[in-house]
Design a protein around this motif. Structure first.
Motif, PDB file in Angstrom:
ATOM      1  N   THR A  66       5.266   2.975   3.169  1.00 17.06           N
ATOM      2  CA  THR A  66       4.708   3.064   1.819  1.00 17.06           C
ATOM      3  C   THR A  66       4.395   4.508   1.448  1.00 17.06           C
ATOM      4  O   THR A  66       4.638   4.941   0.306  1.00 17.06           O
ATOM      5  CB  THR A  66       3.430   2.199   1.729  1.00 17.06           C
ATOM      6  N   ALA A  67       3.880   5.286   2.402  1.00 14.17           N
ATOM      7  CA  ALA A  67       3.546   6.684   2.129  1.00 14.17           C
ATOM      8  C   ALA A  67       4.778   7.494   1.776  1.00 14.17           C
ATOM      9  O   ALA A  67       4.675   8.515   1.071  1.00 14.17           O
ATOM     10  CB  ALA A  67       2.841   7.290   3.341  1.00 14.17           C
ATOM     11  N   ARG A  68       5.944   7.062   2.241  1.00 17.02           N
ATOM     12  CA  ARG A  68       7.189   7.766   1.918  1.00 17.02           C
ATOM     13  C   ARG A  68       7.856   7.225   0.660  1.00 17.02           C
ATOM     14  O   ARG A  68       8.999   7.553   0.367  1.00 17.02           O
ATOM     15  CB  ARG A  68       8.149   7.675   3.106  1.00 17.02           C
ATOM     16  N   GLY A  69       7.125   6.388  -0.080  1.00 15.88           N
ATOM     17  CA  GLY A  69       7.628   5.890  -1.349  1.00 15.88           C
ATOM     18  C   GLY A  69       8.647   4.778  -1.234  1.00 15.88           C
ATOM     19  O   GLY A  69       9.390   4.517  -2.186  1.00 15.88           O
ATOM     20  N   ARG A  70       8.683   4.118  -0.086  1.00 12.36           N
ATOM     21  CA  ARG A  70       9.635   3.032   0.113  1.00 12.36           C
ATOM     22  C   ARG A  70       8.887   1.707   0.297  1.00 12.36           C
ATOM     23  O   ARG A  70       7.660   1.681   0.367  1.00 12.36           O
ATOM     24  CB  ARG A  70      10.530   3.344   1.316  1.00 12.36           C
ATOM     25  N   VAL A  71       9.639   0.619   0.368  1.00 14.08           N
ATOM     26  CA  VAL A  71       9.048  -0.716   0.409  1.00 14.08           C
ATOM     27  C   VAL A  71       9.324  -1.351   1.772  1.00 14.08           C
ATOM     28  O   VAL A  71      10.479  -1.429   2.190  1.00 14.08           O
ATOM     29  CB  VAL A  71       9.626  -1.617  -0.704  1.00 14.08           C
ATOM     30  N   PRO A  72       8.305  -1.822   2.488  1.00 13.61           N
ATOM     31  CA  PRO A  72       8.537  -2.525   3.748  1.00 13.61           C
ATOM     32  C   PRO A  72       9.225  -3.870   3.497  1.00 13.61           C
ATOM     33  O   PRO A  72       8.793  -4.655   2.646  1.00 13.61           O
ATOM     34  CB  PRO A  72       7.125  -2.743   4.311  1.00 13.61           C
ATOM     35  N   LEU A  73      10.287  -4.121   4.243  1.00 17.86           N
ATOM     36  CA  LEU A  73      11.021  -5.386   4.190  1.00 17.86           C
ATOM     37  C   LEU A  73      10.919  -6.021   5.567  1.00 17.86           C
ATOM     38  O   LEU A  73      11.581  -5.583   6.515  1.00 17.86           O
ATOM     39  CB  LEU A  73      12.479  -5.155   3.794  1.00 17.86           C
ATOM     40  N   LEU A  74      10.078  -7.020   5.698  1.00 22.25           N
ATOM     41  CA  LEU A  74       9.823  -7.657   6.985  1.00 22.25           C
ATOM     42  C   LEU A  74      10.708  -8.888   7.110  1.00 22.25           C
ATOM     43  O   LEU A  74      10.623  -9.809   6.295  1.00 22.25           O
ATOM     44  CB  LEU A  74       8.350  -8.027   7.125  1.00 22.25           C
ATOM     45  N   VAL A  75      11.573  -8.876   8.125  1.00 27.04           N
ATOM     46  CA  VAL A  75      12.645  -9.870   8.221  1.00 27.04           C
ATOM     47  C   VAL A  75      12.621 -10.539   9.577  1.00 27.04           C
ATOM     48  O   VAL A  75      12.591  -9.858  10.611  1.00 27.04           O
ATOM     49  CB  VAL A  75      14.029  -9.194   8.021  1.00 27.04           C
ATOM     50  N   GLY A  76      12.647 -11.863   9.601  1.00 26.70           N
ATOM     51  CA  GLY A  76      12.743 -12.555  10.878  1.00 26.70           C
ATOM     52  C   GLY A  76      12.361 -14.008  10.786  1.00 26.70           C
ATOM     53  O   GLY A  76      12.112 -14.548   9.707  1.00 26.70           O
ATOM     54  N   GLY A  77      12.290 -14.622  11.961  1.00 28.99           N
ATOM     55  CA  GLY A  77      11.987 -16.044  12.033  1.00 28.99           C
ATOM     56  C   GLY A  77      10.814 -16.391  12.918  1.00 28.99           C
ATOM     57  O   GLY A  77      10.572 -17.570  13.175  1.00 28.99           O
ATOM     58  N   THR A  78      10.061 -15.389  13.387  1.00 29.43           N
ATOM     59  CA  THR A  78       8.887 -15.676  14.205  1.00 29.43           C
ATOM     60  C   THR A  78       7.707 -15.904  13.265  1.00 29.43           C
ATOM     61  O   THR A  78       7.005 -14.964  12.869  1.00 29.43           O
ATOM     62  CB  THR A  78       8.607 -14.540  15.206  1.00 29.43           C
ATOM     63  N   MET A  79       7.510 -17.163  12.897  1.00 27.62           N
ATOM     64  CA  MET A  79       6.549 -17.501  11.856  1.00 27.62           C
ATOM     65  C   MET A  79       5.118 -17.177  12.273  1.00 27.62           C
ATOM     66  O   MET A  79       4.282 -16.845  11.428  1.00 27.62           O
ATOM     67  CB  MET A  79       6.682 -18.975  11.488  1.00 27.62           C
ATOM     68  N   LEU A  80       4.834 -17.253  13.572  1.00 29.26           N
ATOM     69  CA  LEU A  80       3.502 -16.892  14.040  1.00 29.26           C
ATOM     70  C   LEU A  80       3.190 -15.441  13.716  1.00 29.26           C
ATOM     71  O   LEU A  80       2.051 -15.102  13.361  1.00 29.26           O
ATOM     72  CB  LEU A  80       3.397 -17.133  15.546  1.00 29.26           C
ATOM     73  N   TYR A  81       4.183 -14.567  13.821  1.00 30.31           N
ATOM     74  CA  TYR A  81       3.971 -13.150  13.492  1.00 30.31           C
ATOM     75  C   TYR A  81       3.699 -12.975  11.994  1.00 30.31           C
ATOM     76  O   TYR A  81       2.822 -12.194  11.603  1.00 30.31           O
ATOM     77  CB  TYR A  81       5.183 -12.322  13.900  1.00 30.31           C
ATOM     78  N   PHE A  82       4.473 -13.654  11.157  1.00 35.03           N
ATOM     79  CA  PHE A  82       4.205 -13.583   9.718  1.00 35.03           C
ATOM     80  C   PHE A  82       2.793 -14.068   9.411  1.00 35.03           C
ATOM     81  O   PHE A  82       2.077 -13.459   8.612  1.00 35.03           O
ATOM     82  CB  PHE A  82       5.219 -14.431   8.946  1.00 35.03           C
ATOM     83  N   LYS A  83       2.401 -15.163  10.039  1.00 29.96           N
ATOM     84  CA  LYS A  83       1.064 -15.717   9.810  1.00 29.96           C
ATOM     85  C   LYS A  83      -0.011 -14.734  10.270  1.00 29.96           C
ATOM     86  O   LYS A  83      -1.003 -14.508   9.568  1.00 29.96           O
ATOM     87  CB  LYS A  83       0.928 -17.042  10.550  1.00 29.96           C
ATOM     88  N   ALA A  84       0.189 -14.127  11.436  1.00 27.48           N
ATOM     89  CA  ALA A  84      -0.775 -13.160  11.951  1.00 27.48           C
ATOM     90  C   ALA A  84      -0.904 -11.958  11.027  1.00 27.48           C
ATOM     91  O   ALA A  84      -2.010 -11.456  10.785  1.00 27.48           O
ATOM     92  CB  ALA A  84      -0.365 -12.713  13.349  1.00 27.48           C
ATOM     93  N   LEU A  85       0.219 -11.506  10.511  1.00 28.58           N
ATOM     94  CA  LEU A  85       0.205 -10.339   9.633  1.00 28.58           C
ATOM     95  C   LEU A  85      -0.487 -10.655   8.319  1.00 28.58           C
ATOM     96  O   LEU A  85      -1.291  -9.870   7.816  1.00 28.58           O
ATOM     97  CB  LEU A  85       1.643  -9.875   9.375  1.00 28.58           C
ATOM     98  N   ARG A  86      -0.209 -11.815   7.777  1.00 30.93           N
ATOM     99  CA  ARG A  86      -0.741 -12.166   6.457  1.00 30.93           C
ATOM    100  C   ARG A  86      -2.212 -12.572   6.522  1.00 30.93           C
ATOM    101  O   ARG A  86      -2.990 -12.231   5.630  1.00 30.93           O
ATOM    102  CB  ARG A  86       0.082 -13.302   5.858  1.00 30.93           C
ATOM    103  N   GLU A  87      -2.591 -13.292   7.572  1.00 36.24           N
ATOM    104  CA  GLU A  87      -3.933 -13.874   7.619  1.00 36.24           C
ATOM    105  C   GLU A  87      -4.866 -13.175   8.593  1.00 36.24           C
ATOM    106  O   GLU A  87      -6.076 -13.413   8.565  1.00 36.24           O
ATOM    107  CB  GLU A  87      -3.836 -15.357   7.978  1.00 36.24           C
ATOM    108  N   GLY A  88      -4.317 -12.341   9.472  1.00 33.53           N
ATOM    109  CA  GLY A  88      -5.161 -11.669  10.439  1.00 33.53           C
ATOM    110  C   GLY A  88      -5.320 -12.474  11.710  1.00 33.53           C
ATOM    111  O   GLY A  88      -4.890 -13.623  11.817  1.00 33.53           O
ATOM    112  N   LEU A  89      -5.938 -11.849  12.703  1.00 29.56           N
ATOM    113  CA  LEU A  89      -6.164 -12.462  14.010  1.00 29.56           C
ATOM    114  C   LEU A  89      -7.599 -12.229  14.426  1.00 29.56           C
ATOM    115  O   LEU A  89      -8.257 -11.297  13.977  1.00 29.56           O
ATOM    116  CB  LEU A  89      -5.232 -11.855  15.060  1.00 29.56           C
ATOM    117  N   THR A  90      -8.055 -13.065  15.292  1.00 32.01           N
ATOM    118  CA  THR A  90      -9.351 -12.842  15.908  1.00 32.01           C
ATOM    119  C   THR A  90      -9.159 -12.504  17.379  1.00 32.01           C
ATOM    120  O   THR A  90      -8.047 -12.624  17.905  1.00 32.01           O
ATOM    121  CB  THR A  90     -10.242 -14.092  15.759  1.00 32.01           C
TER     122      THR A  90
END
Length: 316
Positions: A91-115
């Motif tokens: 983002t600091a370089r003016g570009r957009v992160p494109l997160l691609v994959g099928g590990t849904m637990l990782y998407f969930k962790a990224l979006r909702e956080g972890l304890t």
């Protein structure tokens, strides 16, 4: 929300064509690809993970692949920390992160956080493995459903790695894994998300792609790849790397547990089960844009006009 920087999630079941779409998007838009795949983090595991080849990586570099040896463990917490650091840099370089994959637990962790979860207990894990060998994983899944009904309902009886971890947590702490997940959801992701899911309407087409891809992996030398891994590293069947779909079945074949044809059929079936679990995760996710992949040219390029139009309208 409009003040937050944009980020794209491109999700979908295995063999749905996510990588092809991501590479095409990287040619057309100011995005950088972050892999969201728990198998691509391993070095020397190329064929069975469908890792992008050198030409593809030159055309569209991927972050978070080839990070660790197959003897090591990569957690959802480490993924979240690594991905967030990369997203800030992109983002600091003016570009957009494109997160691609099928590990849904990782998407969930990224979006909702972890304890903070308790540290792994090697002795307890070994005990659970021994119980599974004696009683079978369905029996341990039934025990988990009694001790932690929410996790039991979320996990399939075949999802042995996560059943083991959930049982380990509840036996160590007396507290179900689901409580830890709820406690971690306060850590929201500071990005304006465009979550896209490539969801095929015709499951039979996806199953056909899965079978053809697994056969192609075998033809490309998957068995030799696993042999080479066993020679290079001190591996055992319980490591997360060797529990990846395809690698587990080839390992068991090399151990003489069954023949090549049965190994192939088991690998295809396990991949189909993985796709089913991924689709179940996607059905439970809110506010995602579902698009139908086109398999006409074996690269899902039919989805690109829809994705590009959505990006143009929501991310500009």
């Amino acid at each position: 929300m409009t003040a937050l920087p944009p980020a794209i999630f491109l999700m979908g079941p295995t063999a749905s064509g996510k990588t092809g779409v991501a590479v095409e998007l990287a040619q057309r838009l100011p995005v950088e690809i972050i892999s969201v795949d728990s198998a691509l983090v391993y070095r020397d595991m190329d064929i069975g993970t469908a890792k992008p080849d050198a030409a593809m990586l030159t055309a569209a570099p991927h972050h978070l692949i080839n990070l660790i040896d197959p003897t090591e463990v990569y957690s959802a917490a480490r993924f979240r920390a690594d991905a967030l650091a990369l997203m800030v840099d992109i983002t600091a370089r003016g570009r957009v992160p494109l997160l691609v994959g099928g590990t849904m637990l990782y998407f969930k962790a990224l979006r909702e956080g972890l304890t903070d979860l308790p540290q792994a207990d090697a002795a307890l894990r070994a005990a659970i493995e021994a119980e599974a060998a004696a009683r079978g994983w369905p029996a341990l899944h039934a025990e988990l459903a009694r001790l932690d009904p929410e996790s039991g309902a979320r996990l399939q009886p075949t999802d042995t790695q996560r059943i083991q971890r959930a049982l380990e947590v509840v036996r160590l702490t007396g507290r179900p894994m689901s409580d830890y997940w709820r406690a971690g959801r306060a850590n929201t992701l500071p990005y304006r998300l465009l979550p896209i899911a490539m969801v095929p309407a015709d499951r039979a087409l996806l199953h056909g792609r899965i079978a053809r891809r697994f056969d192609a992996m075998l033809g490309a030398g998957l068995i030799d790849e696993v042999r080479a891994l066993r020679e290079k590293y001190r591996l055992d069947a319980a490591l997360p790397s060797m529990r990846c779909v395809g690698y587990r079945q080839v390992w068991e074949y090399l151990e003489g547990e069954y023949g090549r044809d049965e190994m192939r059929d088991r690998g295809v079936f396990a991949t189909r089960q993985l796709a089913k679990r991924q689709l179940t995760w996607l059905r439970g996710m809110q506010d995602i844009i579902r698009v139908e992949p086109s398999y006409a040219d074996n690269a899902s390029l039919g989805v690109l006009p829809m994705v590009t139009a959505e990006l143009d309208s929501r991310l500009q």
